[in-house]
Design a protein around this motif. Structure first.
Motif, PDB file in Angstrom:
ATOM      1  N   ASN A   1       0.813  -1.219   0.000  1.00  0.00           N
ATOM      2  CA  ASN A   1       0.000   0.000   0.000  1.00  0.00           C
ATOM      3  C   ASN A   1       0.847   1.271   0.000  1.00  0.00           C
ATOM      4  O   ASN A   1       0.419   2.304  -0.503  1.00  0.00           O
ATOM      5  CB  ASN A   1      -0.936  -0.011   1.201  1.00  0.00           C
ATOM      6  N   ALA A   2       2.042   1.201   0.550  1.00  0.00           N
ATOM      7  CA  ALA A   2       2.911   2.374   0.559  1.00  0.00           C
ATOM      8  C   ALA A   2       3.364   2.744  -0.854  1.00  0.00           C
ATOM      9  O   ALA A   2       3.673   3.899  -1.131  1.00  0.00           O
ATOM     10  CB  ALA A   2       4.118   2.128   1.444  1.00  0.00           C
ATOM     11  N   LYS A   3       3.395   1.751  -1.732  1.00  0.00           N
ATOM     12  CA  LYS A   3       3.827   1.977  -3.115  1.00  0.00           C
ATOM     13  C   LYS A   3       2.666   1.963  -4.099  1.00  0.00           C
ATOM     14  O   LYS A   3       2.890   2.061  -5.310  1.00  0.00           O
ATOM     15  CB  LYS A   3       4.847   0.909  -3.517  1.00  0.00           C
ATOM     16  N   ASN A   4       1.440   1.817  -3.599  1.00  0.00           N
ATOM     17  CA  ASN A   4       0.274   1.718  -4.502  1.00  0.00           C
ATOM     18  C   ASN A   4       0.492   0.658  -5.579  1.00  0.00           C
ATOM     19  O   ASN A   4       0.149   0.871  -6.749  1.00  0.00           O
ATOM     20  CB  ASN A   4      -0.008   3.067  -5.176  1.00  0.00           C
ATOM     21  N   THR A   5       1.034  -0.470  -5.177  1.00  0.00           N
ATOM     22  CA  THR A   5       1.400  -1.492  -6.147  1.00  0.00           C
ATOM     23  C   THR A   5       0.946  -2.878  -5.683  1.00  0.00           C
ATOM     24  O   THR A   5       1.038  -3.211  -4.497  1.00  0.00           O
ATOM     25  CB  THR A   5       2.917  -1.503  -6.380  1.00  0.00           C
ATOM     26  N   MET A   6       0.466  -3.637  -6.644  1.00  0.00           N
ATOM     27  CA  MET A   6       0.071  -5.021  -6.421  1.00  0.00           C
ATOM     28  C   MET A   6       1.001  -5.915  -7.231  1.00  0.00           C
ATOM     29  O   MET A   6       1.503  -5.492  -8.280  1.00  0.00           O
ATOM     30  CB  MET A   6      -1.380  -5.233  -6.871  1.00  0.00           C
ATOM     31  N   TYR A   7       1.190  -7.139  -6.757  1.00  0.00           N
ATOM     32  CA  TYR A   7       2.093  -8.064  -7.422  1.00  0.00           C
ATOM     33  C   TYR A   7       1.409  -9.412  -7.654  1.00  0.00           C
ATOM     34  O   TYR A   7       0.453  -9.771  -6.972  1.00  0.00           O
ATOM     35  CB  TYR A   7       3.346  -8.290  -6.567  1.00  0.00           C
ATOM     36  N   LEU A   8       1.941 -10.133  -8.624  1.00  0.00           N
ATOM     37  CA  LEU A   8       1.534 -11.512  -8.829  1.00  0.00           C
ATOM     38  C   LEU A   8       2.796 -12.329  -9.073  1.00  0.00           C
ATOM     39  O   LEU A   8       3.402 -12.224 -10.138  1.00  0.00           O
ATOM     40  CB  LEU A   8       0.564 -11.655 -10.002  1.00  0.00           C
ATOM     41  N   GLN A   9       3.167 -13.115  -8.070  1.00  0.00           N
ATOM     42  CA  GLN A   9       4.301 -14.014  -8.216  1.00  0.00           C
ATOM     43  C   GLN A   9       3.790 -15.296  -8.847  1.00  0.00           C
ATOM     44  O   GLN A   9       2.892 -15.951  -8.298  1.00  0.00           O
ATOM     45  CB  GLN A   9       4.929 -14.307  -6.846  1.00  0.00           C
ATOM     46  N   MET A  10       4.347 -15.637  -9.999  1.00  0.00           N
ATOM     47  CA  MET A  10       3.882 -16.805 -10.742  1.00  0.00           C
ATOM     48  C   MET A  10       5.016 -17.824 -10.825  1.00  0.00           C
ATOM     49  O   MET A  10       6.059 -17.531 -11.425  1.00  0.00           O
ATOM     50  CB  MET A  10       3.427 -16.402 -12.147  1.00  0.00           C
TER      51      MET A  10
END
Length: 117
Positions: free
Chosen positions: A73-82
């Motif tokens: 949330n601090a970076k306004n970023t979501m990730y998807l580790q695949m």
């Protein structure tokens, strides 16, 4: 209007790994449910995974145990580790920002993931 930018796609061999990112503009990221979808040509866009503002995660059966969704949330970023990628994971991957009840109308441009030997 929130803007979403996906990145991190590419070409990977079967069994390999990739990490996708979704950067969101604005100030509603931290209170929103974020989702990943994917789409192959001439098919419906399908839901892959979701993460609530509180960090609760859900996955489509076909990625359980292989993919992991997370957010910063601090970076306004979501990730998807695949991990353990399969040829059938080949698709354009999109992120979405919405509520717990339903996805929103904002979509990024997508990032292509190709799994091939």
């Amino acid at each position: 209007q929130v803007q979403l930018v996906e990145s991190g796609g590419g070409l990977v061999q079967p069994g390999g790994s990739l990490t996708l990112s979704c950067a969101a503009s604005g100030n509603i990221f931290r209170v929103s449910t974020m989702r990943w979808y994917r789409q192959v040509p001439e098919s419906e866009r399908e839901w892959v995974a979701g993460i609530t503002a509180g960090g609760a995660t859900t996955y489509a059966d076909f990625v359980k145990g292989r993919f992991a969704i997370s957010r910063d949330n601090a970076k306004n970023t979501m990730y998807l580790q695949m991990d353990s990628l399969k040829p059938e994971d080949t698709a354009v991957y999109y992120c979405n920002i919405g509520s717990v009840l339903k996805p929103g109308n904002n979509w990024g441009q997508g990032t292509q993931v190709t799994v091939s030997a």
